[in-house]
Design a protein around this motif. Structure first.
Motif, PDB file in Angstrom:
ATOM      1  N   TYR A 234       1.183  -1.406  -0.274  1.00  0.00           N
ATOM      2  CA  TYR A 234       0.243  -0.122   0.012  1.00  0.00           C
ATOM      3  C   TYR A 234       0.917   1.196   0.063  1.00  0.00           C
ATOM      4  N   ASP A 235       2.258   1.419   0.073  1.00  0.00           N
ATOM      5  CA  ASP A 235       2.859   2.470  -0.212  1.00  0.00           C
ATOM      6  C   ASP A 235       2.820   3.079  -0.189  1.00  0.00           C
ATOM      7  N   ASN A 236       2.431   3.045  -2.284  1.00  0.00           N
ATOM      8  CA  ASN A 236       2.379   3.973  -3.229  1.00  0.00           C
ATOM      9  C   ASN A 236       0.986   4.969  -2.971  1.00  0.00           C
ATOM     10  N   TYR A 237      -0.012   4.134  -2.794  1.00  0.00           N
ATOM     11  CA  TYR A 237      -1.020   4.720  -2.522  1.00  0.00           C
ATOM     12  C   TYR A 237      -1.278   6.251  -1.592  1.00  0.00           C
ATOM     13  N   GLU A 238      -1.437   7.145  -2.445  1.00  0.00           N
ATOM     14  CA  GLU A 238      -2.115   8.552  -2.075  1.00  0.00           C
ATOM     15  C   GLU A 238      -3.303   8.685  -1.733  1.00  0.00           C
ATOM     16  N   PHE A 239      -4.125   9.648  -0.513  1.00  0.00           N
ATOM     17  CA  PHE A 239      -5.590   9.827  -1.394  1.00  0.00           C
ATOM     18  C   PHE A 239      -5.635  11.729  -1.807  1.00  0.00           C
ATOM     19  N   HIS A 240      -6.097  11.592  -3.190  1.00  0.00           N
ATOM     20  CA  HIS A 240      -6.804  12.441  -3.594  1.00  0.00           C
ATOM     21  C   HIS A 240      -7.678  13.099  -3.254  1.00  0.00           C
ATOM     22  N   THR A 241      -8.496  14.049  -3.444  1.00  0.00           N
ATOM     23  CA  THR A 241      -9.779  14.752  -2.349  1.00  0.00           C
ATOM     24  C   THR A 241      -9.732  16.030  -3.086  1.00  0.00           C
ATOM     25  N   TYR A 242     -11.165  16.642  -2.771  1.00  0.00           N
ATOM     26  CA  TYR A 242     -11.696  17.747  -2.602  1.00  0.00           C
ATOM     27  C   TYR A 242     -10.443  18.852  -1.324  1.00  0.00           C
ATOM     28  N   SER A 243     -10.235  20.214  -1.897  1.00  0.00           N
ATOM     29  CA  SER A 243      -9.036  20.872  -1.369  1.00  0.00           C
ATOM     30  C   SER A 243      -9.201  21.321   0.025  1.00  0.00           C
ATOM     31  N   LYS A 244      -9.784  21.241   0.795  1.00  0.00           N
ATOM     32  CA  LYS A 244      -9.899  21.527   2.176  1.00  0.00           C
ATOM     33  C   LYS A 244      -8.669  20.445   2.417  1.00  0.00           C
ATOM     34  N   LEU A 245      -9.699  18.670   2.545  1.00  0.00           N
ATOM     35  CA  LEU A 245      -8.872  17.757   2.686  1.00  0.00           C
ATOM     36  C   LEU A 245      -7.997  17.385   2.088  1.00  0.00           C
ATOM     37  N   MET A 246      -7.728  17.500   0.670  1.00  0.00           N
ATOM     38  CA  MET A 246      -6.300  17.534   0.374  1.00  0.00           C
ATOM     39  C   MET A 246      -5.268  18.256   1.345  1.00  0.00           C
ATOM     40  N   ASP A 247      -5.290  19.348   1.270  1.00  0.00           N
ATOM     41  CA  ASP A 247      -4.757  20.210   2.119  1.00  0.00           C
ATOM     42  C   ASP A 247      -4.433  19.657   2.702  1.00  0.00           C
ATOM     43  N   ARG A 248      -4.666  19.299   4.166  1.00  0.00           N
ATOM     44  CA  ARG A 248      -4.696  19.005   5.063  1.00  0.00           C
ATOM     45  C   ARG A 248      -3.872  17.666   5.129  1.00  0.00           C
TER      46      ARG A 248
END
Length: 458
Positions: A234-248
């Motif tokens: 799972y190491d290569n997987y990162e989350f992509h989402t809406y801006s406020k959550l992504m910035d955090r």
């Protein structure tokens, strides 16, 4: 705690280019000009002259559909699968984002519980349902964030699924992979998702499981245990989402090394959450009012600590195993000391073999006791990887992916009936449903996103 979402393609276009990821489709709330990425041509689709033989199903409509499906991709089968003798064929229909599993008429596993996952540069979990027009056909519909090549895996959780049969055994991990390994498909339809797990590396991700006795110290680090349970997948997987959550999310180290550090903190380390329920004016570690009071046991308590450390809100908790263990007197304190009560039960009820009807009764008891609280919010039951206690036959623990979804149906319906909000976080954890580091609690990366999203809930 207002929740805002914007067009992913417009916000993250530079980031996707950096990772060489296709941009997401245009969404109706976009103000920018978002467009689809080019569709990859399917140079390996079936030729009409080499279409498989007709299905063994007697259903005429289904035969016609198969005969006309010139764009179907035929999916290879795993000969070591327990379902291999029962499956006629598996097809992928790119134009409708569907995968169909066709059983033989006299299949031994006539009612399997199937879970699909797309992997590669993004993760997409999806379930299968029996086709209403064809009793031997099961259909899974996926929602992919972008088009292109993906790996497909289908896993059989149960051979013959019977809801609430708590003695039913899971399909053994050595025989639950239905599809050949690896299988690639082409996705030609994309959907604007609230979020997804993405990787810059195109490689398959196989479902993690734990052989018997691999929780024992003497066996834990043997090759037979490690090969099926490693977390580095799972190491290569990162989350992509809406801006406020992504910035955090981008502020934090989500590496495996950091996860080991957080394991100690979230497992009960030195956090400074307020004990509102046990408020004492002479005790400086307590407070008269908290933003959120979390109910539940270890899953809820870990989220409470995550909210405390990373979100920075005044949070307290009441650790009990079952919903109906929140007493009348505790409910009165929750009303008095907590602006929001977050209900997070299900783990212990399911582990201890309570049926959905029994769990529903527990939830109703709790909600009746909290009837005077203005803001009670439920959250979905977390997925658990299939560890050795769940893979045992009969199981010691019923927290499998199928029963978790059954519990979530109950949760959603009961909270709706009582007019209470219920937060479904399976869109966050679904792609990494089997990534729980200790075969129980969520992966650290998932816990981060989970806590922030719930805190932002309106």
């Amino acid at each position: 705690m207002a929740l805002s979402r914007q067009c992913f393609g417009a916000i993250f276009a530079p980031f996707f280019l950096l990772l060489d990821l296709p941009q997401l489709v245009h969404c109706s709330r976009c103000t920018a000009n978002c467009s689809r990425s080019p569709i990859i041509q399917e140079d390996f689709l079936l030729n009409p002259d080499t279409m498989p033989a007709p299905m063994t199903s007697p259903d005429a409509l289904f035969r016609k559909e198969v005969a006309e499906a010139r764009s179907y991709e035929s999916i290879g089968l795993n000969p070591s699968s327990e379902l291999y003798p029962d499956i006629d064929q598996i097809f992928h229909k790119p134009s409708r984002s569907r995968v169909m599993v066709i059983l033989k008429e006299n299949a031994r596993c006539a009612n399997p519980y199937l879970v699909g996952r797309l992997s590669g540069r993004a993760l997409v979990k999806f379930n299968f349902k029996r086709r209403p027009v064809n009793k031997v056909g099961f259909e899974g519909v996926y929602k992919a964030p972008f088009e292109g090549r993906f790996f497909l895996e289908i896993v059989a959780v149960f051979c013959n699924y019977v809801p609430n049969d708590m003695s039913m055994c899971l399909v053994d991990g050595e025989a639950n992979l239905v599809t050949a390994a690896p299988v690639e498909i082409t996705v030609t339809r994309s959907v604007a998702l609230d979020g997804y797990w993405a990787s810059p590396v195109h490689e398959p991700l196989y479902t993690r499981w734990q052989p018997q006795n691999c929780r024992l110290k003497a066996e834990k680090y043997t090759e037979r245990c490690m090969i099926h349970g490693t977390l580095d997948r799972y190491d290569n997987y990162e989350f992509h989402t809406y801006s406020k959550l992504m910035d955090r999310y981008k502020r934090y180290d989500t590496s495996s090394a950091k996860m080991k550090v957080w394991h100690n903190v979230l497992g009960g380390g030195a956090t400074k959450h307020y004990h509102c329920i046990r408020y004492n004016s002479n005790n400086p570690s307590t407070a008269p009012m908290c933003d959120v009071c979390v109910t539940g046991k270890s899953h809820s308590q870990r989220m409470m600590r995550m909210m405390d450390v990373n979100v920075g809100i005044a949070v307290s908790g009441k650790g009990v195993d079952y919903p109906d263990q929140i007493t009348e007197s505790t409910a009165e304190l929750l009303v008095k000391r907590c602006q929001t009560v977050l209900v997070g039960f299900g783990q212990h009820s399911l582990a201890d073999h309570y049926t959905t009807e029994q769990f529903e009764g527990q939830l109703r008891t709790l909600l009746n006791r909290l009837k005077d609280h203005p803001r009670v919010v439920g959250r979905s039951v977390h997925y658990n990887p299939h560890g050795d206690d769940k893979m045992k036959c009969p199981p010691n623990d019923n927290r499998n992916v199928a029963y978790v979804d059954e519990y979530n149906k109950v949760y959603k319906n009961v909270f709706k009936e009582y007019g209470r909000d219920w937060i479904d976080t399976r869109w966050i954890e679904g792609g990494l449903w089997d990534a729980g580091y200790d075969w129980n609690h969520l992966h650290y990366k998932v816990e981060l996103v989970h806590a922030w999203y719930i805190t932002d809930y309106p």
